[in-house]
Scaffold this motif. Sequence first.
Motif, PDB file in Angstrom:
ATOM      1  N   TYR A 185       0.822  -1.212   0.000  1.00 49.52           N
ATOM      2  CA  TYR A 185       0.000   0.000   0.000  1.00 49.52           C
ATOM      3  C   TYR A 185       0.856   1.262   0.000  1.00 49.52           C
ATOM      4  O   TYR A 185       0.427   2.321  -0.438  1.00 49.52           O
ATOM      5  CB  TYR A 185      -0.963   0.000   1.195  1.00 49.52           C
ATOM      6  N   GLY A 186       2.090   1.125   0.505  1.00 47.08           N
ATOM      7  CA  GLY A 186       2.982   2.291   0.546  1.00 47.08           C
ATOM      8  C   GLY A 186       3.292   2.824  -0.849  1.00 47.08           C
ATOM      9  O   GLY A 186       3.486   4.036  -1.020  1.00 47.08           O
ATOM     10  N   GLN A 187       3.351   1.941  -1.837  1.00 51.19           N
ATOM     11  CA  GLN A 187       3.609   2.382  -3.215  1.00 51.19           C
ATOM     12  C   GLN A 187       2.503   3.328  -3.678  1.00 51.19           C
ATOM     13  O   GLN A 187       2.747   4.321  -4.343  1.00 51.19           O
ATOM     14  CB  GLN A 187       3.662   1.174  -4.156  1.00 51.19           C
TER      15      GLN A 187
ATOM     16  N   ALA B   3       2.629   6.661  -1.711  1.00 46.20           N
ATOM     17  CA  ALA B   3       3.664   7.554  -2.232  1.00 46.20           C
ATOM     18  C   ALA B   3       3.148   8.280  -3.469  1.00 46.20           C
ATOM     19  O   ALA B   3       3.451   9.451  -3.693  1.00 46.20           O
ATOM     20  CB  ALA B   3       4.925   6.762  -2.556  1.00 46.20           C
TER      21      ALA B   3
END
Lengths: 224, 257
Positions: free
Chosen positions: A120-122, A125
Amino acid sequence: MIEFLTVYAENWASWWPQIRAAIWVTLGLTGFAYVLAMVVGMLIALGRMSRSALLRGLCKGYVEFMRGVPTLVILFLIYFGLPSFGIVFDAFWAGVIGLGLSMGGYIAEVFRSGLQAIHYGQREAALAVGMTPVQAFRYVTLPLAFRIILPPMLNMLILLLKDSSLAALITAPELMLTAKDLASSTFLPMHLYLLVGVLYLALTLPMSFVARHIEARMRLGAAR
Amino acid sequence: MSEPLLKVENLHKSFGSLDVLKGIDLELGRGEKIALIGPSGCGKSTCLRCVNYLETPNRGHIYLDGELFGEKKVGDRHVHMSEKELARQRATIGMVFQGFYLWPHLTVRDNVAIAQIKVNGMARSEAYDLAGEVLRKVHMEHKSDEYPERLSGGQQQRVAIARALAQRPKLLLFDEPTSALDPELVGEVLNTIHELANEGRSMMLVTHEIAFAREVADRVIFMDDGGIAEQGPAKEVIDSPVNKRLKSFLGQMLERH
Ligand SMILES: Nc1ncnc2c1ncn2[C@@H]1O[C@H](COP(=O)(O)OP(=O)(O)OP(=O)(O)O)[C@@H](O)[C@H]1O
Ligand SMILES: [Mg+2]
């Protein structure tokens, strides 16, 4: 052995035009059904990850249904069942729809696992640099998931090409049905079914080759 | 006195029944650097993520440059912005994550440039010039054509910082930018952040590097249990803490280093 092969030489001129036409029907069935399956699969996959519990449930139900019901039953429902509700498709399009809807359930699962494999961090970002959720999906999540999805998607295409032979049973004039007709008119079933077997193999082998090649490259990429 | 760059007003955030932020008020002046410290789970990341609306606050408001952030006023009611409007506002805040989150399918250059090209409609050549400029700033220009997975963690984090800088942000948010790094790589990233601080950029930094916070930040905020327990000039707060919890927290942190 030589005798067996000369039968092909003798009959080739009369068989080939029909076989060639049937190959195109098989490819058409496969191609259209694949596109339909991808559209259905993407929608179902997104539905399964939606915030609405109802939508999630419906899409899960779709996947379970398509997984549990034989493709042949779906084809018969569409070709023989729907006309009693006044909905009539010709054999080719009934085949496309049946194969596409059925395969769509599997492809949905491939898409879903691919999308969920992306951290989910992708996505966050991407949002943080000012992308809208749609842009984040388009430029980040989807291309990343694509790399994971590609090999199984090619395998699905191979399965679909083979499954398209089921459309023979709803009279779509594809390779299998054409072979069957020729076999019963010439009394040469061994020759004809062997021939279509080789033809299916000739169509699927390059795909398996590409799939394996890509898979190997992905593994290398991951190991770097 | 001019208005603050960032104003956080009565910020509340809960996840289910867990109240994480229980009314945070803070202001950040132009060019000011604030360090957020506090025990694990006290809500530092959540607070930072609410500032750019990666988390939607349950109550309270964010103002950036005097403008409501993530919301707009209809009559005297606050309503959420559309995704598009929110994205445009988010583009003015740069964020650096603990886990870097560079996009592995893009080169370093494209990681930095893509948002400018796809979101701001900047010409590719112009975006690449900008990428070169910000990559130079973090000393990573020589890796422009590499893919992120070929870089060390410290290098990846510096590229992530360049990606944030390419937004020409009004405010930079750092969420534990060195916590995922091997000890020997921490220094290069801290140095980069230090250089940015010296340029007079406004930043808010969550960190466990107490010495770094003391040196770089103008102000330190100690969060505890979803609220601000103590705040003040960095050296004052860290050298002579008043709050009992802060004292023991600092003691623990010193022991660890
Ligand atoms: N998306 C979420 N859903 C549910 N709970 C969450 C979520 N994000 C954070 N929390 C919880 O909120 C609390 C505060 O989390 P937060 O990440 O803000 O803490 P933190 O101060 O940044 O801690 P750390 O120093 O470990 O990073 C924690 O108890 C965490 O488990
Ligand atoms: Mg945190």
